[in-house]
Design a protein around this motif. Structure first.
Motif, PDB file in Angstrom:
ATOM      1  N   SER A 189      55.603  35.865  45.508  1.00 29.93           N
ATOM      2  CA  SER A 189      55.241  34.525  45.061  1.00 29.93           C
ATOM      3  C   SER A 189      53.844  34.097  45.507  1.00 29.93           C
ATOM      4  O   SER A 189      53.406  32.996  45.170  1.00 29.93           O
ATOM      5  CB  SER A 189      56.271  33.501  45.552  1.00 29.93           C
ATOM      6  N   GLN A 190      53.163  34.952  46.266  1.00 29.76           N
ATOM      7  CA  GLN A 190      51.777  34.698  46.651  1.00 29.76           C
ATOM      8  C   GLN A 190      50.934  35.926  46.328  1.00 29.76           C
ATOM      9  O   GLN A 190      51.455  37.030  46.147  1.00 29.76           O
ATOM     10  CB  GLN A 190      51.682  34.357  48.134  1.00 29.76           C
ATOM     11  N   ASP A 191      49.627  35.740  46.279  1.00 32.37           N
ATOM     12  CA  ASP A 191      48.722  36.827  45.932  1.00 32.37           C
ATOM     13  C   ASP A 191      48.715  37.899  47.012  1.00 32.37           C
ATOM     14  O   ASP A 191      48.786  37.598  48.215  1.00 32.37           O
ATOM     15  CB  ASP A 191      47.302  36.289  45.741  1.00 32.37           C
ATOM     16  N   VAL A 192      48.631  39.153  46.576  1.00 28.01           N
ATOM     17  CA  VAL A 192      48.623  40.296  47.493  1.00 28.01           C
ATOM     18  C   VAL A 192      47.233  40.920  47.464  1.00 28.01           C
ATOM     19  O   VAL A 192      46.812  41.454  46.435  1.00 28.01           O
ATOM     20  CB  VAL A 192      49.672  41.348  47.085  1.00 28.01           C
ATOM     21  N   PRO A 193      46.480  40.870  48.561  1.00 29.05           N
ATOM     22  CA  PRO A 193      45.125  41.416  48.564  1.00 29.05           C
ATOM     23  C   PRO A 193      45.092  42.915  48.298  1.00 29.05           C
ATOM     24  O   PRO A 193      46.098  43.621  48.507  1.00 29.05           O
ATOM     25  CB  PRO A 193      44.615  41.094  49.979  1.00 29.05           C
ATOM     26  N   PRO A 194      43.947  43.421  47.859  1.00 26.56           N
ATOM     27  CA  PRO A 194      43.819  44.864  47.632  1.00 26.56           C
ATOM     28  C   PRO A 194      44.187  45.675  48.876  1.00 26.56           C
ATOM     29  O   PRO A 194      44.008  45.217  50.009  1.00 26.56           O
ATOM     30  CB  PRO A 194      42.327  45.026  47.299  1.00 26.56           C
ATOM     31  N   PHE A 195      44.738  46.854  48.646  1.00 26.88           N
ATOM     32  CA  PHE A 195      45.016  47.878  49.653  1.00 26.88           C
ATOM     33  C   PHE A 195      46.257  47.616  50.502  1.00 26.88           C
ATOM     34  O   PHE A 195      46.669  48.479  51.263  1.00 26.88           O
ATOM     35  CB  PHE A 195      43.822  48.077  50.603  1.00 26.88           C
ATOM     36  N   MET A 196      46.859  46.422  50.391  1.00 29.17           N
ATOM     37  CA  MET A 196      47.968  46.081  51.275  1.00 29.17           C
ATOM     38  C   MET A 196      49.285  46.672  50.796  1.00 29.17           C
ATOM     39  O   MET A 196      49.474  46.974  49.628  1.00 29.17           O
ATOM     40  CB  MET A 196      48.096  44.559  51.404  1.00 29.17           C
ATOM     41  N   MET A 197      50.214  46.822  51.752  1.00 30.03           N
ATOM     42  CA  MET A 197      51.570  47.265  51.460  1.00 30.03           C
ATOM     43  C   MET A 197      52.516  46.141  51.881  1.00 30.03           C
ATOM     44  O   MET A 197      52.513  45.725  53.047  1.00 30.03           O
ATOM     45  CB  MET A 197      51.881  48.564  52.219  1.00 30.03           C
TER      46      MET A 197
ATOM     47  N   ASP B 282      34.353  48.413  48.833  1.00 32.24           N
ATOM     48  CA  ASP B 282      35.728  48.079  49.214  1.00 32.24           C
ATOM     49  C   ASP B 282      35.794  46.685  49.828  1.00 32.24           C
ATOM     50  O   ASP B 282      36.685  45.895  49.513  1.00 32.24           O
ATOM     51  CB  ASP B 282      36.267  49.109  50.201  1.00 32.24           C
ATOM     52  N   VAL B 283      34.845  46.377  50.693  1.00 36.00           N
ATOM     53  CA  VAL B 283      34.798  45.050  51.310  1.00 36.00           C
ATOM     54  C   VAL B 283      34.545  43.984  50.251  1.00 36.00           C
ATOM     55  O   VAL B 283      35.178  42.921  50.249  1.00 36.00           O
ATOM     56  CB  VAL B 283      33.728  45.007  52.411  1.00 36.00           C
ATOM     57  N   ALA B 284      33.641  44.264  49.320  1.00 40.22           N
ATOM     58  CA  ALA B 284      33.360  43.307  48.254  1.00 40.22           C
ATOM     59  C   ALA B 284      34.606  43.036  47.411  1.00 40.22           C
ATOM     60  O   ALA B 284      34.842  41.894  46.972  1.00 40.22           O
ATOM     61  CB  ALA B 284      32.227  43.819  47.376  1.00 40.22           C
ATOM     62  N   MET B 285      35.414  44.068  47.200  1.00 34.22           N
ATOM     63  CA  MET B 285      36.652  43.884  46.443  1.00 34.22           C
ATOM     64  C   MET B 285      37.589  42.925  47.169  1.00 34.22           C
ATOM     65  O   MET B 285      38.175  42.019  46.562  1.00 34.22           O
ATOM     66  CB  MET B 285      37.337  45.223  46.215  1.00 34.22           C
ATOM     67  N   VAL B 286      37.733  43.109  48.483  1.00 35.25           N
ATOM     68  CA  VAL B 286      38.602  42.222  49.258  1.00 35.25           C
ATOM     69  C   VAL B 286      38.073  40.792  49.236  1.00 35.25           C
ATOM     70  O   VAL B 286      38.824  39.838  48.991  1.00 35.25           O
ATOM     71  CB  VAL B 286      38.738  42.729  50.706  1.00 35.25           C
ATOM     72  N   LEU B 287      36.782  40.624  49.463  1.00 32.25           N
ATOM     73  CA  LEU B 287      36.207  39.281  49.492  1.00 32.25           C
ATOM     74  C   LEU B 287      36.326  38.592  48.139  1.00 32.25           C
ATOM     75  O   LEU B 287      36.644  37.396  48.059  1.00 32.25           O
ATOM     76  CB  LEU B 287      34.737  39.358  49.919  1.00 32.25           C
ATOM     77  N   GLY B 288      36.055  39.333  47.064  1.00 33.14           N
ATOM     78  CA  GLY B 288      36.177  38.751  45.735  1.00 33.14           C
ATOM     79  C   GLY B 288      37.595  38.302  45.444  1.00 33.14           C
ATOM     80  O   GLY B 288      37.826  37.244  44.834  1.00 33.14           O
ATOM     81  N   PHE B 289      38.566  39.090  45.896  1.00 38.19           N
ATOM     82  CA  PHE B 289      39.966  38.720  45.700  1.00 38.19           C
ATOM     83  C   PHE B 289      40.293  37.443  46.459  1.00 38.19           C
ATOM     84  O   PHE B 289      40.927  36.530  45.918  1.00 38.19           O
ATOM     85  CB  PHE B 289      40.870  39.863  46.154  1.00 38.19           C
TER      86      PHE B 289
END
Length: 262
Positions: free
Chosen positions: A174-182, A245-252
């Motif tokens: 029910s909430q957003d899941v950041p990139p790379f997380m499990m 990779d960091v930019a992807m996380v920050l953008g998310f």
């Protein structure tokens, strides 16, 4: 077109590449476009303003391009667009978009969509995802590339799941899941990083180490989200190889609308 079974019903106006295969008792509507090499299995219904790319395999009894289940829908000519080389298994339901959003539901390339999966209106599914049996995507859900979703999992409307994330079996998202997380569970919990998935996709040990640092800053240091974001933004100074990779996380994080799972 000898690859169309004589019991299939293909409406006038449908645009079908001569190389496609259509199985017995399938129904294809007048606004459907299907690209080269795609196989439509027995008893499938492909309708609406639906565009399907090349080399897809759609198994029996799938419902593709049906009117969405939004009560506000008044028959507007919204779309479903499916890319190339997707596998769509039995009894999947893939719906068109709504004018309240982009008016199109999009599924990318090379996805593995298992039986009974539901992709609701205005969803965006990236490339190389795996959606296990009975995955349910509510309206307006967005899945990044290489996302894996375990069976019997429900994803709430408007939720975003970042690239390379993995969602465990029978979870409620029910909430957003950041990139790379499990993540997994109900309520949802972040369990760690999808390290094995990253290794399989060729991420170097150095890049994985930086992503681990980002995970610790978000989830293990007791920082506020703003403080964690600032610290994550500094990681490429010492590790330029992980800048993308960091930019992807920050953008998310910057575009999360429901708040991230923490």
């Amino acid at each position: 077109m000898s690859n169309i079974h004589p019991t299939a019903l293909v409406a006038d106006g449908a645009s079908l590449d001569p190389s496609i295969t259509v199985g017995p008792y399938a129904v294809i509507g007048p606004h459907v476009k299907i690209g080269a090499g795609t196989v439509i299995g027995p008893h499938c219904v492909v309708e609406g303003h639906t565009t399907i790319g090349q080399d897809n395999r759609i198994f029996q009894f799938a419902s593709v391009g049906a009117a969405n289940q939004d009560k506000k829908y008044k028959g507007e000519p919204c779309e479903l667009v499916i890319g190339d080389r997707n596998t769509i298994r039995e009894f999947c339901t893939l719906h068109i978009g709504t004018v309240q959003d982009k008016a199109v539901t999009r599924i990318g390339d090379d996805n593995w969509i298992m039986a009974y999966t539901h992709v609701a209106h205005d969803c965006v599914v990236g490339n190389n995802t795996t959606l296990a049996n009975n995955t349910t995507l509510g309206g307006h859900v967005e899945l990044g590339d290489w996302v894996t979703v375990g069976g019997l999992t429900g994803i709430h409307q408007f939720v975003k799941v970042g690239a390379h994330a993995m969602v465990g079996f029978a979870s409620a998202v029910s909430q957003d899941v950041p990139p790379f997380m499990m993540v997994d569970g109900n309520p949802l919990s972040v369990r760690g990083l999808n390290v094995e998935g990253l290794r399989r996709r060729g991420f170097s040990a150095e890049r994985i180490a930086v992503i681990k640092q980002a995970h610790r800053l978000l989830y293990r240091q007791g920082l506020t989200l703003a403080a964690a974001r600032t610290a994550i933004a500094d990681l490429p100074v010492a590790h330029p190889e992980a800048a993308a990779d960091v930019a992807m996380v920050l953008g998310f994080l910057d575009h999360s609308t429901r708040g991230i799972a923490r």
